[in-house]
Enzyme design. Sequence first.
Site, PDB file in Angstrom:
ATOM      1  N   HIS A   1       4.159   0.121   2.206  1.00  0.00           N
ATOM      2  CA  HIS A   1       2.757  -0.086   2.609  1.00  0.00           C
ATOM      3  C   HIS A   1       1.933  -0.615   1.437  1.00  0.00           C
ATOM      4  CE1 HIS A   1      -0.950   1.019   4.936  1.00  0.00           C
ATOM      5  NE2 HIS A   1      -1.446   1.063   3.705  1.00  0.00           N
ATOM      6  N   GLU A   2       1.996   0.080   0.317  1.00  0.00           N
ATOM      7  CA  GLU A   2       1.195  -0.350  -0.843  1.00  0.00           C
ATOM      8  C   GLU A   2       1.681  -1.695  -1.374  1.00  0.00           C
ATOM      9  OE1 GLU A   2      -1.491   1.063  -1.242  1.00  0.00           O
ATOM     10  OE2 GLU A   2      -1.029   2.833  -0.048  1.00  0.00           O
TER      11      GLU A   2
ATOM     12  N   HIS B   1       0.001  -4.481   0.470  1.00  0.00           N
ATOM     13  CA  HIS B   1      -1.311  -4.797  -0.119  1.00  0.00           C
ATOM     14  C   HIS B   1      -1.141  -5.668  -1.367  1.00  0.00           C
ATOM     15  CE1 HIS B   1      -3.935  -2.438   2.373  1.00  0.00           C
ATOM     16  NE2 HIS B   1      -3.376  -1.278   2.065  1.00  0.00           N
TER      17      HIS B   1
ATOM     18  N   HIS C   1      -0.369  -9.244  -0.602  1.00  0.00           N
ATOM     19  CA  HIS C   1      -1.575  -9.940  -0.134  1.00  0.00           C
ATOM     20  C   HIS C   1      -2.410 -10.406  -1.332  1.00  0.00           C
ATOM     21  CE1 HIS C   1      -4.940  -9.766   3.178  1.00  0.00           C
ATOM     22  NE2 HIS C   1      -4.516 -10.986   2.946  1.00  0.00           N
TER      23      HIS C   1
END
Length: 678
Positions: free
Chosen positions: A468-469, A472, A475
């Site tokens: 998940h991190e 980020h 991105h």
Amino acid sequence: MNNPLLDPTELPPFSRIKPEHVKPAIEQIIRDNESFVDGLLQDNKEFSWDTLQLPLDTINDKLSKAWSPVGHMNAVVNSEDLREAYNACLPLLSEYSTKLGQNRALFEAYQQLSNSDAFGTLDAAQKKVIRDQLRDFRLAGVALPDDKKEQFKELKKTLSELTSQFSDNVLDATMAWTKLIENKEDLAGMPDSALAGAKQLAEAKGHQQGWLINLDFPSFFPVMTYCDNRALRQEVYTAYSTRASDQGPDGSKFDNSEKINEILKLRHQLAGLLGFKNYAEYSLATKMADDPGQVMAFLEDLARRSKPQAEQELAELQAFAKDECGLELLQAWDIGYYSEKLRQARYAISQEELRPWFPAEKVISGMFEVTSRLFGIHFEQAEGIDCWHPDVRFYNVCSDSKIIGRFYLDLYARENKRGGAWMDECRVRRVTHDQVQLPVAYLTCNFTPPVGSKPALLTHDEVVTLFHEFGHGLHHMLTKVDYAPVSGINGVAWDAVELPSQFMENWCWEKEGLALISGHYETNEPLPSDKLKKLLAARNFQSAMMMVRQLEFSLFDFRLHKDYQEGINVQDVLNKVRNQVAVVIPPVFNRFQNSFSHIFAGGYAAGYYSYKWAEVLSADAFSRFEEEGIFNEATGRVFLNEILEKGGSAEPMELFVNFRGREPKIDALLRHSGILES
């Protein structure tokens, strides 16, 4: 004094940064920046991108480069002196930001540029920067009369101080509670890895004997999930769920109750000054959602679809606890424990027994391989980089042998480190005069560190958190946008910013993905097929209960900010939300809200619903990979080109449609969650 925060270094010189450097550096940069803006406005009568936005990006970048490592160190190597220096700068930064946002001459310069022929020559990303800037001027109160501007400035300044104090109280309350267990039988049921961690924690605190429990997640979670000692589970649950409240072990010492009331009051006043009915409306001015009604309808629709199944899941848990274990009444401190027992009975699999197949090094290398196959990039660890702690490592992100981004990885829980997991930016990608500033990210987790000679072994849940991190981070780091305000995660609507992070989680649940990220720490043997089947079968275990829990958080947050009135009873709002959507009602002493840092100390105020909305986006986006192949190179490149590389340079719905070919549908989320509508 030679101040490292004022040196124009490529990466922060962490080992040289001391608390005494912080305030002088920030004060000087703010003075220099304000003087520069005054000169810029005096020297120009007509503005272009190169004479307005580019120089402002440069001075903003200078401030960001100084403040980013300070804020990060305050979160990961907190100390009394550093906290004091950090907090001393918050009002300065708030005042500076508001002053810029309320600078009428600067606003008019942007208006002039947006109305000029030069605007037509800008590319789409540059135009979005200018439009966003004009919107942000209005949201900063540029049109207010002078007395209201001053009031707005004071509100912003006080809010920045209060939210930081809220966060400090949560950290202090978390660190203040420990319990030394001297009799090993009191920890019966706990896995060996948790016992070893508790023993190591006790030794680190100078105890010759015993096992030390604290409220950091790697310590708290195994007690609540595995410990047979019900009285200990109750004690740990009570300490955790009353942190930073008058119900806590330390009484009112770290109590956030009044801070919550004051934060809500000031946010409502701030929104009112700008003509919004409430803070929820103000919050949505920069989000995908059109209005509060749309958000409420979305959340309540999800609750309506999910709650019947959640009630059924709870009934099954209660029946299991009674029939198999003889427990008549299920309490809050029993939920995790008996849920794990039921999971074991139903699927014969536990998070703990999966740890040996997820050594941190294997997970990281596998995560890199997944990303490489999807997006055609690779990763190289760099040595000799100045970091804030020996555990931290540093990587270069490469495409065609060229470095395009970089990141720090800080995996393990430790004292004086804020709990949770997050990504933040260290450097943002921007291009000036053909010079590219590479994006640099911080990726932070709080996993159980290596114990003795054993490497760090992750639960599958922790693997999902890491992915998940990392989403980020991708991105932020894979952007090809050249302008800082819309580069990477900047300029992305808050309710779309979770799309890449939740999207990446999907590969932790796919057989082909799991083959890359798992391997026994002693033999490197792949995850056995029987365990793989059980893991995948258990994926949606109690998924509806988890769904309504997240909806409880989202509705509580949104209603607090939408329906705020002077003297609002925060506990009453939470109770009403729970009565509407929750199936597990916590005991009356529970003060979850007092440590709800996402909305009272983070960026999710009137925006926690973003997690659920982004799940809709990510599930629907991933469904294209399900149709075309989860490692389909062409599909991966389209996601890279349309979502990751574009950052905030276009509206998120436009980018999503570019990738998916249509607007998002909720069906994939319900299907992935195993929620079957009756």
